[in-house]
Structure formats: C-alpha cells, structure tokens
Write an enzyme that holds these catalytic residues in place. Structure first.
Site, PDB file in Angstrom:
ATOM      1  N   GLU A  82     -25.964 -12.492  23.064  1.00 20.29           N
ATOM      2  CA  GLU A  82     -26.940 -11.743  23.837  1.00 20.29           C
ATOM      3  C   GLU A  82     -26.814 -10.227  23.668  1.00 20.29           C
ATOM      4  OE1 GLU A  82     -26.297 -13.322  27.759  1.00 20.29           O
ATOM      5  OE2 GLU A  82     -27.863 -14.828  27.519  1.00 20.29           O
ATOM      6  N   GLU A 113     -10.028 -28.776  19.828  1.00 19.33           N
ATOM      7  CA  GLU A 113      -9.287 -27.788  20.614  1.00 19.33           C
ATOM      8  C   GLU A 113      -7.776 -27.964  20.500  1.00 19.33           C
ATOM      9  OE1 GLU A 113      -8.621 -29.103  25.110  1.00 19.33           O
ATOM     10  OE2 GLU A 113     -10.747 -28.828  24.663  1.00 19.33           O
TER      11      GLU A 113
END
Length: 275
Positions: A82, A113
């Site tokens: 953004e 992960e």
C-alpha cells in the site's frame, strides 16, 4: 513444571460460542477488539525507537523488509504493497516477504514457516545489506522462518525489529528493537487472525505512515505523492490543488493532467512552497 501456554494460545474468555446469538457474537468480538489500541499505546516508546532507526537507514538509501508466515506474512505484504500508491514511492522501498513465497498469500503452504533458513535465502535474493532494516512479524513470536531470518540479519550487521503477541518470545530475543503486543487470548481460541492480526496491522500502519511522513512524502496532512490510479484519486488530487493554490476546479484539473502529480503541480505553480 509444565510451560505455560503462550497468551495467543490460551483458552478464550468466552465459552459456548456456538450457542450465542449473532448480536452476542459481534458484541463480544468488538469488546475484545477494543482492548487492542490501549495495548499498543504502551508500546509507543519501542515503536518510536524502531521508526527513528528505519528513517535514518532509509535516508542513506536503505530499505525496509517485513518477514512473516501465514497471517503475519500477509499483513506485512499488505502494508508494503500500500505504500507505493499512497506515497508514490518505488515498490522496492518497503518489501513484504512471506514463508512459502507469493503463492502463500492466498493459500497456506504446508510446513513453509518451519524452514529456519528460508527467510535469509529470500532476503539474499534482494541483495540485502547493512543499509536495510528487517522486521520479523509473528503472533506466536516463535516462527522458525522469522527467527532464522532475524538471526542471520543480525549476524550480518543488519538492524532488526520484531512484532510479537507473546511476552519473552524468541523473535524478541533476536531483534534489537522488539515490540510485544500482549493482546491476550483470542475470542475464538488460537485464532490469531483476530486481535493479534489487528494489533500487527495497526502497528505496521503506524510504522510505515510515520516513516513516509518523516521522509517528506506528504505535505501538511495531504498525500501529494499518491498515484492517480482512478477517478476518485484524481478528484482528490484536484481538490488538494484547489485548496492549496486557490484556483478553479477546471484549472486545477488541467494542471494535474499536465504535471501528472499533485506535488509537481504545487512546485510548478508556487515556487515558495517548502515541500
């Protein structure tokens, strides 16, 4: 003595969720969410230190990296993605990396992960250097992907920060600038996409917005470098020009079409502006 469950894994304060009415569900979720901002407020001194060191590095040409897995990784990518449209900066100023690569943004990648070496490999692909800063994000604070990335970054003299939602987490121990947001048990037991994720998102908003302001990517309280990618943003840009230069909307629109950005218009039309 058995080790106490992390705060994010503790039993919800609410039972029999499946018996609650819709209003009870929404009201109780909202009651938990209200706790988040106050918890973040207590961490502002730690957030401030991290922001200031990031700004100092970025002024020298450095970048900011977020590394995370699952929800935490997605939140980092969201914040990073953004910044270019909001502040008109290159998309390599703030970079979000997620365990499992871009495919993990939409769909969980099994065991991604748990690879303690992969984050560093991902960072090396961007030619990471001591000018950069790495922030590890993990609600549990114990994600191997994040731990490994922070550990290797520190070994290579790269500034590190972390955002965890448990106290004394492993990523906090690996970071020079740790932030711990102890939001407590989730409304739905263990669902860290809720309060934990909300707290991480709020803090990343604070970090990236503060950085961009301190790097001069706004004017007053306006996003003068935003990308004019749709009619709504073009309209907002025109309104900024009208307000600042005291010209008609028609002229403001013509100037924006000519100069392509609000900043460029203001600089071209008012040489006295300090932006």
């Amino acid at each position: 003595m058995a080790k106490k469950n992390p705060d994010t894994e503790r039993e919800s304060l609410y039972s029999n969720l499946d018996k609650m009415s819709t209003n009870e569900l929404l009201s109780n979720i909202n009651k938990e969410d209200k706790k988040v901002a106050d918890i973040i407020e207590k961490q502002i001194p730690n957030i401030e230190k991290l922001v200031d060191v990031i700004v100092s590095k970025m002024k020298l040409g450095g970048r900011l990296f977020y590394i995370g897995a699952g929800t935490s990784g997605r939140i980092g990518i969201l914040d990073a993605s953004e910044c270019p449209p909001t502040f008109g900066v290159p998309d390599n100023w703030i970079i979000g990396l997620i365990a499992g690569g871009d495919s993990a943004i939409r769909k969980a990648v099994e065991n991604a992960e748990d690879d303690i070496d992969q984050a560093w490999r991902d960072l090396l692909a961007y030619d990471i250097s001591p000018l950069d800063v790495v922030i590890g994000i993990a609600a549990s604070g114990n994600t191997p992907y994040v731990i490994g990335g922070l550990k290797k970054a520190r070994e290579n003299h790269i500034v590190t920060g972390s955002i965890a939602c448990n106290s004394d987490s492993l990523i906090s121990k690996q970071a020079e600038y740790p932030i711990e947001l102890i939001v407590g048990p989730e409304f739905l037991t263990g669902s860290t996409r809720m309060k934990a994720g909300t707290s991480q998102k709020l803090v990343l908003n604070m970090i990236s917005t503060s950085i961009m302001i301190k790097l001069g990517r706004i004017y007053g309280n306006k996003m003068i470098d935003m990308q004019l990618s749709n009619k709504k943003l073009v309209k907002r840009g025109v309104e900024m020009i009208v307000e600042e230069l005291h010209v008609s909307k028609k002229l403001a629109s013509e100037l924006l079409k000519k100069h392509k950005s609000v900043r460029a218009v203001l600089l071209a039309e008012n040489k006295n502006l300090q932006i």
